[in-house]
Design a protein around this motif. Sequence first.
Motif, PDB file in Angstrom:
ATOM      1  N   TRP A  51      47.089  16.281   6.833  1.00 25.94           N
ATOM      2  CA  TRP A  51      45.968  15.677   6.119  1.00 25.94           C
ATOM      3  C   TRP A  51      45.926  16.211   4.708  1.00 25.94           C
ATOM      4  CZ3 TRP A  51      43.371  11.488   6.933  1.00 25.94           C
ATOM      5  CH2 TRP A  51      42.159  11.255   6.280  1.00 25.94           C
ATOM      6  N   TYR A  52      46.327  17.459   4.569  1.00 23.27           N
ATOM      7  CA  TYR A  52      46.347  18.153   3.280  1.00 23.27           C
ATOM      8  C   TYR A  52      45.025  17.898   2.588  1.00 23.27           C
ATOM      9  CZ  TYR A  52      48.687  20.409  -0.692  1.00 23.27           C
ATOM     10  OH  TYR A  52      49.044  21.270  -1.711  1.00 23.27           O
ATOM     11  N   LEU A  53      44.976  17.057   1.604  1.00 25.00           N
ATOM     12  CA  LEU A  53      43.686  16.756   0.997  1.00 25.00           C
ATOM     13  C   LEU A  53      43.351  15.273   1.122  1.00 25.00           C
ATOM     14  CD1 LEU A  53      44.122  18.906  -2.211  1.00 25.00           C
ATOM     15  CD2 LEU A  53      42.568  19.357  -0.327  1.00 25.00           C
ATOM     16  N   TYR A  54      44.353  14.445   0.959  1.00 25.57           N
ATOM     17  CA  TYR A  54      44.110  12.993   0.982  1.00 25.57           C
ATOM     18  C   TYR A  54      45.155  12.287   1.830  1.00 25.57           C
ATOM     19  CZ  TYR A  54      41.274  14.481  -2.934  1.00 25.57           C
ATOM     20  OH  TYR A  54      40.375  15.153  -3.712  1.00 25.57           O
ATOM     21  N   GLY A  55      45.443  12.883   2.969  1.00 26.04           N
ATOM     22  CA  GLY A  55      46.507  12.373   3.821  1.00 26.04           C
ATOM     23  C   GLY A  55      46.158  11.037   4.470  1.00 26.04           C
ATOM     24  N   TYR A  57      49.885  12.391   4.868  1.00 24.22           N
ATOM     25  CA  TYR A  57      50.950  12.536   3.873  1.00 24.22           C
ATOM     26  C   TYR A  57      52.030  13.444   4.430  1.00 24.22           C
ATOM     27  CZ  TYR A  57      53.258  14.151  -0.402  1.00 24.22           C
ATOM     28  OH  TYR A  57      54.187  14.469  -1.349  1.00 24.22           O
TER      29      TYR A  57
ATOM     30  N   GLY B 174      48.017  22.188   8.877  1.00 28.92           N
ATOM     31  CA  GLY B 174      47.490  21.390   7.764  1.00 28.92           C
ATOM     32  C   GLY B 174      46.759  20.151   8.233  1.00 28.92           C
ATOM     33  N   GLN B 408      49.139  12.507  -3.807  1.00 26.55           N
ATOM     34  CA  GLN B 408      49.392  13.663  -2.954  1.00 26.55           C
ATOM     35  C   GLN B 408      50.569  14.499  -3.440  1.00 26.55           C
ATOM     36  OE1 GLN B 408      47.141  14.271  -0.953  1.00 26.55           O
ATOM     37  NE2 GLN B 408      47.802  15.205   0.927  1.00 26.55           N
TER      38      GLN B 408
END
Lengths: 175, 474
Positions: A51-55, A57, B174, B408
């Motif tokens: 997801w990381y930040l805006y996944g 991804y 993550g 990203q």
Amino acid sequence: MNKDHILLKLVLDKIGFGNLQIENFTARKILQKKIYLLQLMGIDLGYRYNWYLYGPYCPAFANDTFTLRDEIRYDDEFNNYELNSKTNSKFDKLNKIASLPDTPQINEAEWLELVASLHYLKHIAYWSGKDNPEFEEVFQKLGESKPHLAGKKKLAKVAWERLDDVGLVRKKTLE
Amino acid sequence: MEDKFRHKIIIDPVHGDIGLSKLETELIDTPTFQRLRGIKQLGFAYMVYPNARHSRFEHSLGVMHIMSRILESFQSKDKNVVSEEDFRKQRIAALLHDIGHYPYSHLMEKIYWGSEQKYMRKKGQSEVEDASQPKEYPKHDRLGEIVITERKDIREKLKGNDIDPKDIVAIVRGEHIEIPPLLNASLDVDRLDYLVRDSFNTGLPYGRVDLNYIVNNLELIDKEIVVRAKARSSIEHMLMGRYFMFNTVYMHKTVFAFEEMIRKIVFILWEKGKIYKSGEDIEKMARADSDEFLAFDDGYLDKLIDKHANDRTDKTLAALCRAVKLRKPPKLVYEISELTFNDSNPSGEYAVLRRGWSDKVKEFAKDANIGIPEDRWIFKDIKGPEFEKVHPFMSLAEAGKLYDSKEQVLRELVKVKKRSGEITNLLADKSSVLHYMSRLKPKLCRVYVIGIDDTKARQITEKIDEWLRPSELG
């Protein structure tokens, strides 16, 4: 050329990105999400998304596109291979969820982001207290993480129904 | 350091005192965590750097320590940026991030499965029925997930302290949408420890970065790690150091040769059913509350290599295993190493070697003067380390301006906060050496042969030279 890169090239050809013309953000976003959704159909390319930040991804997939773009300039071994018929048939299912609904309210990149994000939040992402969430909870989390999609609940419902129609609400992947 | 993290102190030669909470001490004391003592961080690098025998055990402690230092640094600027609960979970995630590693780290995990054959075929060949193929080995992070959520000793310790194991797994992978992903960020804690630790243990200077200064100048902004401009040189040093460590350790010609030999050994053992045949077997073994998983460390492979060094039923396997035991790596007979700009073509030699090798090796095998069977050759096109992960399709100016975008791929770049408060990607700064180095792409192609002497190696090098550079040789 490594066989996994040959496979990747054949897949990219099939979804219209074979020449790796991904010079803009929109194209890169579409590609990331299409590969995410394609893997759900049972073509396991080995890419794990976060997801990381805006996944969702996948950094490894981004790196491979860079490498492949280089490789195809001087190595054309992929021309000796083709996808088999079983694999080809999986792209039809991808099109069922990936094809853009007939509305001006969303473009292709956003639509794919919506579909992929809903699936990811339903099956993979984690938050405290998560327990097999249904649409309302998933959409709420989507809106919190991605405010630009918070106002698209009707379209999100369409996306959810499409996922459900192919079996991707009940199950994480089709194979 | 708070008292709750001083329940026990472990002295580490890299970081000094590493403090542990009561729970962390209990986790480390579990047999499952102790297994990490038997997995070398650098695999076969000790064959070249004899002291490089440090294990994933101390590396895991180091990562936890750096995570803690970074979180403290964030809190010193804004106490509310990381809650106490998240602080605790991030430390535990850092401690357990490598718990699922295979023997010799990545070597066993990456057996060539040929799984792409399920999806494609050579043109002109008829379709074949799917032969049932064993499930691939799970990646180490998937194995880690199983260990954290299902192995009794780890699971019960976490649950007994009101921590959901799934929370920890999500942070490691993550996948947590509420807690920032500091283990896999642009300045990730994993890298910060292994660079310094690997440098210390190999004796090489390249990874000796100014960790304290870097950590003290980090901030958390919008869930991302940002470094203050005054620490820019330290970051540049770190990124350059990583590049040199790759060249001198991780891709050292002999280290690499041994690793390729081990991969061949592992594949033969797998074909013969001497090691776990399927990913399902591995997962079952990891889940079970038994000692089998505890013995799944470097010793597992070492014993197999010992055993098969005298295997009369398989001369190839025996020869490979003996070569490992006697430190006789494959000979490097050819190497092309280049640094080119992202949009430049590689040299003609590189292209010819890459494209033509699969046919050329057959020729060499039949050549009366060389006559070495194909299975004793190793050809590798190696992806080299980049200074920074730069998207080749973007101009540097674009990459610099796009900090605010949700792209990203840019989130993976190192971000710098200037005195003005503006945040930009490091490589966009024209006064940074990274601005120029980041557009360079290393290319590395190597050819090795197993079981030959120096004379034969020279002969082969000449033959490859003749093929690739006939005009230069006249």
